[in-house]
Write a protein that holds these residues in place. Structure first.
Motif, PDB file in Angstrom:
ATOM      1  N   PRO A 126       6.347   8.847  -2.185  1.00  9.56           N
ATOM      2  CA  PRO A 126       5.853   8.494  -0.846  1.00  9.56           C
ATOM      3  C   PRO A 126       4.416   7.961  -0.894  1.00  9.56           C
ATOM      4  O   PRO A 126       3.603   8.371  -1.712  1.00  9.56           O
ATOM      5  N   TYR A 127       4.144   7.053   0.009  1.00 10.80           N
ATOM      6  CA  TYR A 127       2.825   6.445   0.152  1.00 10.80           C
ATOM      7  C   TYR A 127       2.235   6.948   1.461  1.00 10.80           C
ATOM      8  O   TYR A 127       2.900   6.931   2.494  1.00 10.80           O
ATOM      9  N   TYR A 128       1.000   7.420   1.429  1.00 13.21           N
ATOM     10  CA  TYR A 128       0.381   8.022   2.603  1.00 13.21           C
ATOM     11  C   TYR A 128      -0.838   7.237   3.046  1.00 13.21           C
ATOM     12  O   TYR A 128      -1.594   6.723   2.227  1.00 13.21           O
ATOM     13  N   ILE A 129      -1.009   7.182   4.351  1.00 14.36           N
ATOM     14  CA  ILE A 129      -2.245   6.722   4.961  1.00 14.36           C
ATOM     15  C   ILE A 129      -2.783   7.931   5.717  1.00 14.36           C
ATOM     16  O   ILE A 129      -2.060   8.556   6.495  1.00 14.36           O
ATOM     17  N   ALA A 130      -4.022   8.270   5.458  1.00 14.72           N
ATOM     18  CA  ALA A 130      -4.641   9.430   6.105  1.00 14.72           C
ATOM     19  C   ALA A 130      -5.897   8.986   6.834  1.00 14.72           C
ATOM     20  O   ALA A 130      -6.706   8.232   6.293  1.00 14.72           O
ATOM     21  N   VAL A 131      -6.035   9.451   8.066  1.00 14.63           N
ATOM     22  CA  VAL A 131      -7.230   9.175   8.860  1.00 14.63           C
ATOM     23  C   VAL A 131      -7.740  10.495   9.401  1.00 14.63           C
ATOM     24  O   VAL A 131      -6.970  11.411   9.659  1.00 14.63           O
ATOM     25  N   TYR A 132      -9.043  10.583   9.558  1.00 19.56           N
ATOM     26  CA  TYR A 132      -9.599  11.832  10.084  1.00 19.56           C
ATOM     27  C   TYR A 132     -10.832  11.570  10.926  1.00 19.56           C
ATOM     28  O   TYR A 132     -11.495  10.536  10.794  1.00 19.56           O
ATOM     29  N   LEU A 184       1.336  10.030  -3.290  1.00 23.20           N
ATOM     30  CA  LEU A 184       1.203  11.457  -3.610  1.00 23.20           C
ATOM     31  C   LEU A 184       2.587  12.026  -3.864  1.00 23.20           C
ATOM     32  O   LEU A 184       3.549  11.657  -3.192  1.00 23.20           O
ATOM     33  N   THR A 185       2.661  12.928  -4.817  1.00 24.40           N
ATOM     34  CA  THR A 185       3.903  13.681  -4.982  1.00 24.40           C
ATOM     35  C   THR A 185       4.009  14.660  -3.822  1.00 24.40           C
ATOM     36  O   THR A 185       3.031  14.899  -3.099  1.00 24.40           O
TER      37      THR A 185
END
Length: 88
Positions: A2-8, A38-39
């Protein structure tokens, strides 16, 4: 993987710690935006560490999960802040 986009958006007292944590797992893209593969174990570990670090009454973290980076398209307008090591 999986490919993640993270915003905070974190309180100024915690923003540097959140930034440092995300840099250990993902690629910095722009200010409070990160992305990368990320795994499942890495994602769960990151979520756990973020939950310990933030105050849910003042901070927010949003993860977008894409099943695979190959099926995403990235369009950038303007000057990028971060540097990606790979092209999508």
């Amino acid at each position: 993987m999986p490919y993640y986009i993270a915003v905070y958006d974190a309180n100024v007292r915690r923003v540097a710690k959140v930034l440092k944590l995300f840099r250990r797992y993902l690629t910095w893209v722009q200010r409070s935006v990160f992305e990368g593969e990320l795994t499942e174990a890495q994602f769960h570990r990151l979520r756990y560490e973020v939950q310990k670090l933030i105050n849910p009454d003042e901070d927010v973290v949003i993860f977008y999960e894409l099943r695979d980076a190959r099926y995403s398209q990235r369009v950038v307008l303007g000057t990028e802040q971060g540097h990606l090591n790979r092209l999508l």
